[in-house]
Design a protein around this motif. Structure first.
Motif, PDB file in Angstrom:
ATOM      1  N   ALA A 165       0.827  -1.208   0.000  1.00 35.77           N
ATOM      2  CA  ALA A 165       0.000   0.000   0.000  1.00 35.77           C
ATOM      3  C   ALA A 165       0.860   1.256   0.000  1.00 35.77           C
ATOM      4  CB  ALA A 165      -0.932  -0.011   1.214  1.00 35.77           C
ATOM      5  N   VAL A 166       1.917   1.264   0.793  1.00 35.74           N
ATOM      6  CA  VAL A 166       2.799   2.435   0.838  1.00 35.74           C
ATOM      7  C   VAL A 166       3.483   2.637  -0.513  1.00 35.74           C
ATOM      8  CG1 VAL A 166       4.805   3.484   1.946  1.00 35.74           C
ATOM      9  CG2 VAL A 166       3.131   2.253   3.325  1.00 35.74           C
ATOM     10  N   GLU A 167       3.913   1.541  -1.139  1.00 29.93           N
ATOM     11  CA  GLU A 167       4.507   1.674  -2.476  1.00 29.93           C
ATOM     12  C   GLU A 167       3.503   2.303  -3.443  1.00 29.93           C
ATOM     13  OE1 GLU A 167       7.499   1.358  -3.216  1.00 29.93           O
ATOM     14  OE2 GLU A 167       8.423  -0.038  -1.813  1.00 29.93           O
ATOM     15  N   GLY A 168       2.235   1.937  -3.311  1.00 27.25           N
ATOM     16  CA  GLY A 168       1.216   2.485  -4.202  1.00 27.25           C
ATOM     17  C   GLY A 168       0.988   3.963  -3.998  1.00 27.25           C
ATOM     18  N   PHE A 169       0.816   4.392  -2.750  1.00 27.61           N
ATOM     19  CA  PHE A 169       0.558   5.832  -2.567  1.00 27.61           C
ATOM     20  C   PHE A 169       1.805   6.652  -2.812  1.00 27.61           C
ATOM     21  CE2 PHE A 169       1.296   5.401   2.235  1.00 27.61           C
ATOM     22  CZ  PHE A 169       2.293   6.368   2.344  1.00 27.61           C
ATOM     23  N   THR A 170       2.992   6.069  -2.616  1.00 23.78           N
ATOM     24  CA  THR A 170       4.233   6.783  -2.944  1.00 23.78           C
ATOM     25  C   THR A 170       4.250   7.165  -4.419  1.00 23.78           C
ATOM     26  OG1 THR A 170       5.524   5.754  -1.168  1.00 23.78           O
ATOM     27  CG2 THR A 170       6.747   6.550  -3.083  1.00 23.78           C
ATOM     28  N   LYS A 171       3.889   6.233  -5.277  1.00 19.26           N
ATOM     29  CA  LYS A 171       3.854   6.513  -6.725  1.00 19.26           C
ATOM     30  C   LYS A 171       2.789   7.547  -7.066  1.00 19.26           C
ATOM     31  CE  LYS A 171       5.745   2.104  -8.353  1.00 19.26           C
ATOM     32  NZ  LYS A 171       6.367   1.745  -7.067  1.00 19.26           N
ATOM     33  N   SER A 172       1.618   7.413  -6.466  1.00 26.10           N
ATOM     34  CA  SER A 172       0.530   8.357  -6.757  1.00 26.10           C
ATOM     35  C   SER A 172       0.877   9.769  -6.300  1.00 26.10           C
ATOM     36  CB  SER A 172      -0.760   7.892  -6.084  1.00 26.10           C
ATOM     37  OG  SER A 172      -1.227   6.699  -6.673  1.00 26.10           O
ATOM     38  N   MET A 173       1.462   9.889  -5.100  1.00 24.03           N
ATOM     39  CA  MET A 173       1.855  11.210  -4.615  1.00 24.03           C
ATOM     40  C   MET A 173       2.968  11.806  -5.466  1.00 24.03           C
ATOM     41  SD  MET A 173       1.731  10.642  -0.480  1.00 24.03           S
ATOM     42  CE  MET A 173       0.186  10.469   0.417  1.00 24.03           C
ATOM     43  N   ALA A 174       3.869  10.947  -5.949  1.00 25.67           N
ATOM     44  CA  ALA A 174       4.946  11.434  -6.819  1.00 25.67           C
ATOM     45  C   ALA A 174       4.370  12.062  -8.086  1.00 25.67           C
ATOM     46  CB  ALA A 174       5.892  10.283  -7.172  1.00 25.67           C
ATOM     47  N   ILE A 175       3.345  11.454  -8.638  1.00 26.38           N
ATOM     48  CA  ILE A 175       2.699  11.992  -9.838  1.00 26.38           C
ATOM     49  C   ILE A 175       2.012  13.326  -9.514  1.00 26.38           C
ATOM     50  CG2 ILE A 175       0.837  11.602 -11.493  1.00 26.38           C
ATOM     51  CD1 ILE A 175       1.425   8.565 -11.177  1.00 26.38           C
ATOM     52  N   GLU A 176       1.310  13.366  -8.390  1.00 21.94           N
ATOM     53  CA  GLU A 176       0.535  14.554  -8.028  1.00 21.94           C
ATOM     54  C   GLU A 176       1.413  15.757  -7.725  1.00 21.94           C
ATOM     55  OE1 GLU A 176      -2.721  15.827  -4.579  1.00 21.94           O
ATOM     56  OE2 GLU A 176      -2.395  13.708  -5.075  1.00 21.94           O
ATOM     57  N   TRP A 177       2.532  15.517  -7.033  1.00 21.84           N
ATOM     58  CA  TRP A 177       3.351  16.636  -6.562  1.00 21.84           C
ATOM     59  C   TRP A 177       4.603  16.875  -7.395  1.00 21.84           C
ATOM     60  CZ3 TRP A 177       2.882  14.004  -1.178  1.00 21.84           C
ATOM     61  CH2 TRP A 177       1.577  14.189  -0.689  1.00 21.84           C
ATOM     62  N   GLY A 178       4.809  16.062  -8.431  1.00 25.68           N
ATOM     63  CA  GLY A 178       5.966  16.268  -9.309  1.00 25.68           C
ATOM     64  C   GLY A 178       6.025  17.676  -9.887  1.00 25.68           C
ATOM     65  N   PRO A 179       4.892  18.231 -10.356  1.00 30.16           N
ATOM     66  CA  PRO A 179       4.931  19.597 -10.898  1.00 30.16           C
ATOM     67  C   PRO A 179       5.352  20.642  -9.870  1.00 30.16           C
ATOM     68  CG  PRO A 179       2.960  18.446 -11.654  1.00 30.16           C
ATOM     69  CD  PRO A 179       3.594  17.578 -10.608  1.00 30.16           C
ATOM     70  N   ARG A 180       5.285  20.320  -8.600  1.00 31.18           N
ATOM     71  CA  ARG A 180       5.703  21.249  -7.543  1.00 31.18           C
ATOM     72  C   ARG A 180       7.138  20.979  -7.083  1.00 31.18           C
ATOM     73  NH1 ARG A 180       1.181  23.863  -5.352  1.00 31.18           N
ATOM     74  NH2 ARG A 180      -0.826  22.985  -5.946  1.00 31.18           N
ATOM     75  N   ASP A 181       7.826  20.085  -7.791  1.00 31.44           N
ATOM     76  CA  ASP A 181       9.207  19.725  -7.479  1.00 31.44           C
ATOM     77  C   ASP A 181       9.330  19.067  -6.109  1.00 31.44           C
ATOM     78  OD1 ASP A 181      11.848  19.359  -8.181  1.00 31.44           O
ATOM     79  OD2 ASP A 181      12.497  21.371  -7.585  1.00 31.44           O
TER      80      ASP A 181
END
Length: 254
Positions: A165-181
């Motif tokens: 589960a942590v691996e999953g939300f890590t990837k999702s958060m990376a996508i969401e916050w990537g534009p904010r560096d």
């Protein structure tokens, strides 16, 4: 001739929050970040132990503060993090394991493990990110998961479930916050020699099974994890996000 510049692993001027910093992998990561110049806030439930560690850091000339915090207490954790200046780096090493056959899993054990490993990790990562976003700052958020977040393990259905589960939300958060560096990654270790692992490693049959599964033929040491933590926290990993950095000696290679 112009040679390409080498990346820096220094963390000078960075503020790091390390959850689970009172022992094991969390303490080792906190030590590594501090030795590379970060100001480290040591967070765990044992305030006395944290104060002792902070004093040891100060004796080396490292900047450290202690913060008594239970990651599973969402409201208190959010309040404690929000009350401080934004953290540039998060290492979430707070975790719990209660192994049993799946047919023998109790609801109490399920809730205890998932409340800390999954729910607590989720909201801690979100809270640190929220502070960075409000301040318009970049950051590096790192969750310590496990090789068991990539595969299954006997008697580890709940533990594996939380780490997947942590691996999953890590990837999702990376996508969401990537534009904010804001980078979000995980470190997925194999069995590491810590006080918590000693009981397992003291069993000759278990130890032989572990060393057979690890292709490099040895149990991990804390120093195997800290290099990965410094790398992901530093600008050397400025293009790395949504990744699981496996430090498993090849366990998951087949």
């Amino acid at each position: 001739m112009n040679l390409p510049p080498a990346p820096s692993f220094r963390l000078d001027g960075k503020r790091a929050l390390v959850a689970g910093a009172s022992s094991g992998i969390g303490l080792a990561c906190a030590t590594a970040l501090a030795s590379h110049g970060a100001e480290v806030t040591l967070a765990a439930r044992s305030e006395d132990k944290l104060n002792d560690i902070a004093e040891a850091f100060a004796a080396k000339g490292w900047a450290a503060r202690s913060l008594a915090m239970n990651v599973a207490d969402i409201a208190a954790t959010e309040a404690a993090v929000d009350a401080r200046d934004p953290f540039d780096i998060l290492i979430n090493s707070a975790g719990l394991a209660r192994h049993s056959p799946a047919l023998e899993t109790t609801e109490v054990d399920f809730d205890a493990v998932s409340d800390l490993n999954f729910k607590g990790a989720y909201f801690l990562t979100r809270t640190v990110a929220h502070g960075l976003i409000k301040a318009g700052k970049p950051g590096s958020l790192i969750n310590i998961t496990s090789q068991m977040g990539q595969v299954g393990g006997i008697d580890r259905a709940v533990y594996c479930g939380t780490k997947h589960a942590v691996e999953g939300f890590t990837k999702s958060m990376a996508i969401e916050w990537g534009p904010r560096d804001i980078r979000v990654n995980s470190i997925a270790p194999t069995f590491i020699r810590t006080p918590l692992a000693e009981q397992t490693l003291a069993n000759p049959e278990r130890r032989a099974w572990i060393e057979e599964k690890i292709k490099l033929g040895r149990v991990g040491e804390l120093s195997d994890i800290t290099g990965a933590a410094v790398y992901l926290a530093s600008d050397a990993a400025s293009l790395v996000t949504g990744a699981a950095l496996l430090v498993d000696g090849g366990w998951t290679a087949d």
